[in-house]
Design a protein around this motif. Sequence first.
Motif, PDB file in Angstrom:
ATOM      1  N   ASP A 166      17.041  -2.600  -1.097  1.00 29.59           N
ATOM      2  CA  ASP A 166      17.293  -1.625  -0.041  1.00 29.59           C
ATOM      3  C   ASP A 166      16.116  -0.685   0.182  1.00 29.59           C
ATOM      4  O   ASP A 166      16.076   0.044   1.164  1.00 29.59           O
ATOM      5  CB  ASP A 166      18.537  -0.786  -0.381  1.00 29.59           C
ATOM      6  CG  ASP A 166      19.795  -1.647  -0.440  1.00 29.59           C
ATOM      7  OD1 ASP A 166      19.803  -2.721   0.198  1.00 29.59           O
ATOM      8  OD2 ASP A 166      20.747  -1.253  -1.119  1.00 29.59           O
ATOM      9  N   VAL A 167      15.167  -0.671  -0.744  1.00 31.07           N
ATOM     10  CA  VAL A 167      14.026   0.229  -0.622  1.00 31.07           C
ATOM     11  C   VAL A 167      12.993  -0.411   0.292  1.00 31.07           C
ATOM     12  O   VAL A 167      12.659  -1.576   0.153  1.00 31.07           O
ATOM     13  CB  VAL A 167      13.407   0.500  -2.016  1.00 31.07           C
ATOM     14  CG1 VAL A 167      12.162   1.362  -1.897  1.00 31.07           C
ATOM     15  CG2 VAL A 167      14.431   1.139  -2.922  1.00 31.07           C
ATOM     16  N   ALA A 168      12.488   0.379   1.241  1.00 32.22           N
ATOM     17  CA  ALA A 168      11.477  -0.134   2.168  1.00 32.22           C
ATOM     18  C   ALA A 168      10.188  -0.401   1.408  1.00 32.22           C
ATOM     19  O   ALA A 168       9.749   0.418   0.607  1.00 32.22           O
ATOM     20  CB  ALA A 168      11.221   0.872   3.275  1.00 32.22           C
ATOM     21  N   ALA A 169       9.621  -1.552   1.640  1.00 35.13           N
ATOM     22  CA  ALA A 169       8.369  -1.917   0.980  1.00 35.13           C
ATOM     23  C   ALA A 169       7.221  -1.647   1.942  1.00 35.13           C
ATOM     24  O   ALA A 169       7.064  -2.332   2.941  1.00 35.13           O
ATOM     25  CB  ALA A 169       8.390  -3.381   0.579  1.00 35.13           C
ATOM     26  N   ASP A 170       6.435  -0.622   1.642  1.00 36.25           N
ATOM     27  CA  ASP A 170       5.276  -0.311   2.465  1.00 36.25           C
ATOM     28  C   ASP A 170       4.129  -1.222   2.067  1.00 36.25           C
ATOM     29  O   ASP A 170       3.865  -1.413   0.880  1.00 36.25           O
ATOM     30  CB  ASP A 170       4.850   1.148   2.276  1.00 36.25           C
ATOM     31  CG  ASP A 170       5.886   2.126   2.812  1.00 36.25           C
ATOM     32  OD1 ASP A 170       6.547   1.788   3.807  1.00 36.25           O
ATOM     33  OD2 ASP A 170       6.022   3.213   2.234  1.00 36.25           O
ATOM     34  N   ALA A 171       3.446  -1.761   3.063  1.00 34.45           N
ATOM     35  CA  ALA A 171       2.278  -2.594   2.787  1.00 34.45           C
ATOM     36  C   ALA A 171       1.142  -1.683   2.345  1.00 34.45           C
ATOM     37  O   ALA A 171       1.019  -0.555   2.816  1.00 34.45           O
ATOM     38  CB  ALA A 171       1.883  -3.366   4.045  1.00 34.45           C
ATOM     39  N   PRO A 172       0.335  -2.144   1.422  1.00 35.98           N
ATOM     40  CA  PRO A 172      -0.800  -1.321   0.994  1.00 35.98           C
ATOM     41  C   PRO A 172      -1.782  -1.116   2.145  1.00 35.98           C
ATOM     42  O   PRO A 172      -1.897  -1.952   3.045  1.00 35.98           O
ATOM     43  CB  PRO A 172      -1.434  -2.121  -0.142  1.00 35.98           C
ATOM     44  CG  PRO A 172      -0.852  -3.479  -0.072  1.00 35.98           C
ATOM     45  CD  PRO A 172       0.401  -3.405   0.723  1.00 35.98           C
ATOM     46  N   SER A 173      -2.499  -0.023   2.086  1.00 36.44           N
ATOM     47  CA  SER A 173      -3.471   0.293   3.129  1.00 36.44           C
ATOM     48  C   SER A 173      -4.605  -0.731   3.091  1.00 36.44           C
ATOM     49  O   SER A 173      -4.839  -1.378   2.063  1.00 36.44           O
ATOM     50  CB  SER A 173      -4.039   1.692   2.905  1.00 36.44           C
ATOM     51  OG  SER A 173      -4.831   1.709   1.735  1.00 36.44           O
ATOM     52  N   PRO A 174      -5.336  -0.870   4.180  1.00 40.85           N
ATOM     53  CA  PRO A 174      -6.473  -1.800   4.184  1.00 40.85           C
ATOM     54  C   PRO A 174      -7.500  -1.460   3.090  1.00 40.85           C
ATOM     55  O   PRO A 174      -8.070  -2.358   2.473  1.00 40.85           O
ATOM     56  CB  PRO A 174      -7.089  -1.623   5.572  1.00 40.85           C
ATOM     57  CG  PRO A 174      -5.959  -1.145   6.421  1.00 40.85           C
ATOM     58  CD  PRO A 174      -5.099  -0.315   5.515  1.00 40.85           C
ATOM     59  N   GLU A 175      -7.704  -0.161   2.845  1.00 37.82           N
ATOM     60  CA  GLU A 175      -8.638   0.244   1.795  1.00 37.82           C
ATOM     61  C   GLU A 175      -8.145  -0.226   0.427  1.00 37.82           C
ATOM     62  O   GLU A 175      -8.924  -0.683  -0.404  1.00 37.82           O
ATOM     63  CB  GLU A 175      -8.815   1.770   1.776  1.00 37.82           C
ATOM     64  CG  GLU A 175      -9.485   2.329   3.021  1.00 37.82           C
ATOM     65  CD  GLU A 175      -8.507   2.553   4.177  1.00 37.82           C
ATOM     66  OE1 GLU A 175      -7.269   2.459   3.969  1.00 37.82           O
ATOM     67  OE2 GLU A 175      -8.978   2.783   5.293  1.00 37.82           O
ATOM     68  N   ARG A 176      -6.847  -0.081   0.213  1.00 38.07           N
ATOM     69  CA  ARG A 176      -6.271  -0.500  -1.066  1.00 38.07           C
ATOM     70  C   ARG A 176      -6.375  -2.017  -1.242  1.00 38.07           C
ATOM     71  O   ARG A 176      -6.659  -2.501  -2.333  1.00 38.07           O
ATOM     72  CB  ARG A 176      -4.799  -0.057  -1.126  1.00 38.07           C
ATOM     73  CG  ARG A 176      -4.095  -0.430  -2.402  1.00 38.07           C
ATOM     74  CD  ARG A 176      -4.777   0.243  -3.592  1.00 38.07           C
ATOM     75  NE  ARG A 176      -4.261  -0.222  -4.835  1.00 38.07           N
ATOM     76  CZ  ARG A 176      -3.652   0.537  -5.717  1.00 38.07           C
ATOM     77  NH1 ARG A 176      -3.498   1.805  -5.498  1.00 38.07           N
ATOM     78  NH2 ARG A 176      -3.205   0.015  -6.832  1.00 38.07           N
ATOM     79  N   GLN A 177      -6.169  -2.750  -0.135  1.00 34.41           N
ATOM     80  CA  GLN A 177      -6.277  -4.212  -0.208  1.00 34.41           C
ATOM     81  C   GLN A 177      -7.699  -4.628  -0.580  1.00 34.41           C
ATOM     82  O   GLN A 177      -7.892  -5.508  -1.421  1.00 34.41           O
ATOM     83  CB  GLN A 177      -5.867  -4.828   1.128  1.00 34.41           C
ATOM     84  CG  GLN A 177      -4.395  -4.705   1.423  1.00 34.41           C
ATOM     85  CD  GLN A 177      -4.029  -5.289   2.779  1.00 34.41           C
ATOM     86  OE1 GLN A 177      -4.806  -5.968   3.417  1.00 34.41           O
ATOM     87  NE2 GLN A 177      -2.815  -4.990   3.223  1.00 34.41           N
ATOM     88  N   VAL A 178      -8.694  -3.981   0.029  1.00 33.58           N
ATOM     89  CA  VAL A 178     -10.090  -4.293  -0.284  1.00 33.58           C
ATOM     90  C   VAL A 178     -10.396  -3.944  -1.736  1.00 33.58           C
ATOM     91  O   VAL A 178     -11.001  -4.734  -2.469  1.00 33.58           O
ATOM     92  CB  VAL A 178     -11.052  -3.548   0.676  1.00 33.58           C
ATOM     93  CG1 VAL A 178     -12.498  -3.655   0.192  1.00 33.58           C
ATOM     94  CG2 VAL A 178     -10.927  -4.099   2.087  1.00 33.58           C
ATOM     95  N   SER A 179      -9.943  -2.768  -2.172  1.00 31.62           N
ATOM     96  CA  SER A 179     -10.159  -2.340  -3.557  1.00 31.62           C
ATOM     97  C   SER A 179      -9.517  -3.318  -4.540  1.00 31.62           C
ATOM     98  O   SER A 179     -10.125  -3.688  -5.550  1.00 31.62           O
ATOM     99  CB  SER A 179      -9.586  -0.935  -3.745  1.00 31.62           C
ATOM    100  OG  SER A 179      -9.643  -0.559  -5.093  1.00 31.62           O
TER     101      SER A 179
END
Length: 177
Positions: A98-111
């Motif tokens: 039930d908890v919304a899953a936020d996608a990681p930010s583009p910066e976080r994905q690159v990191s």
Amino acid sequence: MRRCCTVTRRWNLDELFRRRAKALTLGLVRRGMSFDTAADVTQDAFLRLATAQRGDEDREDRPDGYLSVVARNLAIDAVRRERVAPFIRGADSDIVGDVAADAPSPERQVSDRQMLARTLAALDELPPRTRRAFELNRLNGMTLAEIGRELGLSTSRAGALVKDAYDHLRTRVFRED
């Protein structure tokens, strides 16, 4: 002056493990810890014992006492972690959906991709037996005793290989760029 080398031990870590591991785990279970957590704490305590740094000369003569203190401290830490972030089990796991899953930010994905690349490169730099011991421990969840049997090594040597791998990864992956 503190030395950075491991302690020259006068005890047999394999024999100590055979003699004390089960009782240590069961003692933690009797104090209310789950069996899995108690087994993890026991394994961590032996790893700490195997990789202890020189500094307290008395512990060479009393490995049982040192092991008990380390296990007690690790158990306290485990209980504290459990209080802060309890593990969700059974019916409570429905809450997770039930908890919304936020996608990681583009910066976080690159990191994260860069860290993964550094991790893979660091793993490739390890000697084959060290890498295998690390993979058996982290990926297959094997204990140090099981790794030792699998690779034909003593438990303490298997622990040393896993520690070497962690040290190498810590140095190579989490270095300041």
